[in-house]
Design a protein around this motif. Structure first.
Motif, PDB file in Angstrom:
ATOM      1  N   PRO A   1       0.735  -1.250   0.000  1.00 53.33           N
ATOM      2  CA  PRO A   1       0.000   0.000   0.000  1.00 53.33           C
ATOM      3  C   PRO A   1       0.767   1.305   0.000  1.00 53.33           C
ATOM      4  O   PRO A   1       0.480   2.141  -0.824  1.00 53.33           O
ATOM      5  CB  PRO A   1      -0.883  -0.064   1.241  1.00 53.33           C
ATOM      6  CG  PRO A   1      -0.476  -1.248   1.989  1.00 53.33           C
ATOM      7  CD  PRO A   1       0.388  -2.088   1.140  1.00 53.33           C
ATOM      8  N   TYR A   2       1.672   1.532   0.913  1.00 51.43           N
ATOM      9  CA  TYR A   2       2.400   2.807   0.828  1.00 51.43           C
ATOM     10  C   TYR A   2       3.788   2.688   1.432  1.00 51.43           C
ATOM     11  O   TYR A   2       4.052   1.810   2.256  1.00 51.43           O
ATOM     12  CB  TYR A   2       1.613   3.957   1.481  1.00 51.43           C
ATOM     13  CG  TYR A   2       1.698   4.071   2.987  1.00 51.43           C
ATOM     14  CD1 TYR A   2       2.699   4.829   3.600  1.00 51.43           C
ATOM     15  CD2 TYR A   2       0.745   3.467   3.806  1.00 51.43           C
ATOM     16  CE1 TYR A   2       2.766   4.961   4.979  1.00 51.43           C
ATOM     17  CE2 TYR A   2       0.795   3.605   5.182  1.00 51.43           C
ATOM     18  CZ  TYR A   2       1.804   4.351   5.760  1.00 51.43           C
ATOM     19  OH  TYR A   2       1.865   4.485   7.118  1.00 51.43           O
ATOM     20  N   TYR A   3       4.631   3.599   0.971  1.00 50.16           N
ATOM     21  CA  TYR A   3       6.031   3.613   1.382  1.00 50.16           C
ATOM     22  C   TYR A   3       6.432   5.019   1.812  1.00 50.16           C
ATOM     23  O   TYR A   3       5.975   6.010   1.256  1.00 50.16           O
ATOM     24  CB  TYR A   3       6.944   3.199   0.220  1.00 50.16           C
ATOM     25  CG  TYR A   3       6.638   1.848  -0.362  1.00 50.16           C
ATOM     26  CD1 TYR A   3       7.257   0.701   0.120  1.00 50.16           C
ATOM     27  CD2 TYR A   3       5.727   1.716  -1.406  1.00 50.16           C
ATOM     28  CE1 TYR A   3       6.980  -0.537  -0.409  1.00 50.16           C
ATOM     29  CE2 TYR A   3       5.434   0.477  -1.947  1.00 50.16           C
ATOM     30  CZ  TYR A   3       6.069  -0.647  -1.439  1.00 50.16           C
ATOM     31  OH  TYR A   3       5.776  -1.876  -1.972  1.00 50.16           O
TER      32      TYR A   3
ATOM     33  N   GLY B   1       2.675   5.518  -3.079  1.00 48.90           N
ATOM     34  CA  GLY B   1       1.643   4.495  -3.061  1.00 48.90           C
ATOM     35  C   GLY B   1       2.145   3.133  -3.471  1.00 48.90           C
ATOM     36  O   GLY B   1       3.350   2.909  -3.643  1.00 48.90           O
ATOM     37  N   TRP B   2       1.211   2.173  -3.660  1.00 48.54           N
ATOM     38  CA  TRP B   2       1.579   0.800  -3.989  1.00 48.54           C
ATOM     39  C   TRP B   2       2.380   0.726  -5.288  1.00 48.54           C
ATOM     40  O   TRP B   2       3.185  -0.182  -5.477  1.00 48.54           O
ATOM     41  CB  TRP B   2       0.332  -0.084  -4.079  1.00 48.54           C
ATOM     42  CG  TRP B   2      -0.630   0.313  -5.164  1.00 48.54           C
ATOM     43  CD1 TRP B   2      -1.690   1.158  -5.048  1.00 48.54           C
ATOM     44  CD2 TRP B   2      -0.601  -0.119  -6.516  1.00 48.54           C
ATOM     45  NE1 TRP B   2      -2.332   1.294  -6.241  1.00 48.54           N
ATOM     46  CE2 TRP B   2      -1.689   0.500  -7.172  1.00 48.54           C
ATOM     47  CE3 TRP B   2       0.218  -0.972  -7.266  1.00 48.54           C
ATOM     48  CZ2 TRP B   2      -1.973   0.311  -8.528  1.00 48.54           C
ATOM     49  CZ3 TRP B   2      -0.069  -1.174  -8.613  1.00 48.54           C
ATOM     50  CH2 TRP B   2      -1.146  -0.536  -9.233  1.00 48.54           C
ATOM     51  N   ASP B   3       2.149   1.703  -6.197  1.00 54.17           N
ATOM     52  CA  ASP B   3       2.884   1.707  -7.465  1.00 54.17           C
ATOM     53  C   ASP B   3       4.075   2.661  -7.441  1.00 54.17           C
ATOM     54  O   ASP B   3       4.683   2.946  -8.469  1.00 54.17           O
ATOM     55  CB  ASP B   3       1.942   2.085  -8.603  1.00 54.17           C
ATOM     56  CG  ASP B   3       1.333   3.479  -8.430  1.00 54.17           C
ATOM     57  OD1 ASP B   3       1.568   4.101  -7.360  1.00 54.17           O
ATOM     58  OD2 ASP B   3       0.628   3.947  -9.335  1.00 54.17           O
ATOM     59  N   HIS B   4       4.412   3.149  -6.227  1.00 55.68           N
ATOM     60  CA  HIS B   4       5.554   4.037  -5.994  1.00 55.68           C
ATOM     61  C   HIS B   4       5.382   5.439  -6.559  1.00 55.68           C
ATOM     62  O   HIS B   4       6.345   6.209  -6.603  1.00 55.68           O
ATOM     63  CB  HIS B   4       6.855   3.407  -6.512  1.00 55.68           C
ATOM     64  CG  HIS B   4       7.272   2.199  -5.732  1.00 55.68           C
ATOM     65  ND1 HIS B   4       7.941   2.274  -4.538  1.00 55.68           N
ATOM     66  CD2 HIS B   4       7.076   0.881  -5.979  1.00 55.68           C
ATOM     67  CE1 HIS B   4       8.151   1.047  -4.077  1.00 55.68           C
ATOM     68  NE2 HIS B   4       7.620   0.183  -4.930  1.00 55.68           N
ATOM     69  N   THR B   5       4.173   5.807  -6.985  1.00 55.64           N
ATOM     70  CA  THR B   5       3.930   7.190  -7.379  1.00 55.64           C
ATOM     71  C   THR B   5       3.576   8.004  -6.141  1.00 55.64           C
ATOM     72  O   THR B   5       3.035   7.473  -5.171  1.00 55.64           O
ATOM     73  CB  THR B   5       2.784   7.280  -8.407  1.00 55.64           C
ATOM     74  OG1 THR B   5       1.573   6.787  -7.820  1.00 55.64           O
ATOM     75  CG2 THR B   5       3.122   6.481  -9.654  1.00 55.64           C
ATOM     76  N   PRO B   6       3.871   9.317  -6.123  1.00 50.27           N
ATOM     77  CA  PRO B   6       3.627  10.134  -4.931  1.00 50.27           C
ATOM     78  C   PRO B   6       2.144  10.202  -4.551  1.00 50.27           C
ATOM     79  O   PRO B   6       1.278  10.352  -5.410  1.00 50.27           O
ATOM     80  CB  PRO B   6       4.143  11.514  -5.342  1.00 50.27           C
ATOM     81  CG  PRO B   6       5.108  11.247  -6.453  1.00 50.27           C
ATOM     82  CD  PRO B   6       4.546  10.083  -7.191  1.00 50.27           C
TER      83      PRO B   6
END
Length: 381
Positions: free
Chosen positions: A202-204, A235-240
């Motif tokens: 989910p998030y980083y 997010g899960w796709d590494h976009t901000p």
């Protein structure tokens, strides 16, 4: 992996008029009670059957009994007044038990729908004792302490292998002098459930992965140990996604993250492909003894029961206050994830001990406390 959503969640997105390029792993949300008795989702029933060993009909009956107990709990607190010494749900009887120091209240409390138990100490007295321990500064060998209404004491958990440690012995001696205290031994100390970067979750923030808790207007709430105020979130796709707007840990373990950059939030808890996504319809606090389920990015859905409230947990980073203890397992990466009882939001995952293979216990920070702290408003279905 990209997280799929059930038809129920997809329909909700359409009714909300949502349209954007990418979807975040959505968290639950819920500000107020919903009238009537909404149907429980098949996914929630399935998780309760798996982790609590219930049949489908038993799961439905228990959830109905817990909704009634939650309503009774609100009434009896006022009836008991200063005599109130705590309450808990008994799964065997399907009823709420209320402890009070005044035996003359027994008839009135039973008439309100609760079982009665005589107590020696009021909740106010026990809370005062616990507050003394909160200020004492516990060593690492002391795992946690809480007010336990069933034993009518402040229970202090000490790691068995460190019971003979001088600092632990000194803390125990101080605790026993503070008031009505009971010492218990546990096998391990709790730890937080943040993890190193693992793709598709989910998030980083930095190189840490955590789980979204509940959707709020403008963002989501999660665990404070996952990031500091100002830290950027992906997010899960590494976009901000946005950034931490507020965070507190230790002392507390909660935070909230702003959402933007084409992301949005809805009143849904992800099923992670294991169970259908869950809608959240309120945030009424479940009593001790009630069933409760958790959604996290590592271990997905697991269920158990509420074991204790207002517990102070002594992590290696420092003590965290007012946590709720559960029998639900969790693992690294589940931090910040959603705790739900029936269709009511409960809190965000803080930490615990054990894992979802051999079992364990997990604590959460109650969601209503987070909302009040930051003045946030949750989404509800």
């Amino acid at each position: 992996m990209r997280h799929t959503r059930s038809r129920t969640a997809a329909a909700l997105l359409l009714t909300l008029g949502a349209a954007a390029a990418s979807l975040s792993p959505i968290a639950q949300a819920a500000p107020g009670p919903r009238s009537g008795g909404p149907e429980m989702s098949p996914g929630l029933e399935q998780a309760m059957q798996q982790d609590l060993g219930l049949t489908k009909s038993e799961a439905v009956q228990r959830l109905s009994a817990e909704r009634q107990a939650t309503a009774v709990d609100r009434r009896v607190r006022g009836l008991a007044g200063s005599s109130y010494a705590g309450s808990w749900f008994d799964a065997r009887t399907g009823r709420l038990t209320v402890a009070a120091t005044d035996p003359s209240l027994a008839g009135k409390l039973r008439a309100a729908g609760a079982e009665f138990r005589r107590a020696d100490y009021s909740e106010t007295r026990l809370d005062a004792t616990k507050k003394q321990l909160d200020k004492a500064g516990a060593p690492e060998g002391v795992a946690a302490w809480r007010v336990d209404p069933k034993v009518n004491r402040v229970v202090v958990d000490v790691v068995a292998s460190q019971r003979a440690d001088n600092d632990v012995r000194a803390f125990v001696a101080k605790a026993l002098k503070a008031g009505p205290v009971q010492i218990r031994e546990v096998n391990a100390a709790p730890r937080t459930f943040a993890a190193g970067t693992v793709g598709g979750d989910p998030y980083y923030t930095g190189n840490v992965r955590c789980s979204i808790g509940f959707s709020v207007h403008g963002g989501f709430v999660t665990a404070g140990h996952c990031g500091s105020a100002g830290a950027a979130v992906r997010g899960w796709d590494h976009t901000p996604i946005g950034a931490f707007q507020g965070s507190s840990f230790p002392g507390d373990d909660y935070a909230w993250v702003s959402v933007g950059n084409g992301w949005w939030t809805v009143p849904v808890v992800l099923g992670w492909g294991t169970v259908p996504d869950q809608l959240v319809r309120g945030s009424n606090e479940a009593p001790v003894g009630a069933s409760i389920c958790r959604s996290g990015s590592t271990t997905r859905w697991h269920c158990g029961t509420v074991l204790a409230k207002n517990e102070t947990v002594n992590y290696s980073q420092g003590a965290v206050h007012q946590l709720t203890k559960t029998s639900v397992c969790a693992q690294p990466g589940d931090s910040g994830g959603s705790f739900i009882s029936g269709d009511q939001a409960q809190g965000v995952t803080s930490g615990g001990w054990g894992n979802c293979t051999s079992g364990g216990q997990t604590w959460f920070q109650p969601v209503n406390e987070i909302l009040n702290r930051y003045g946030l408003r949750l989404h509800t279905a």
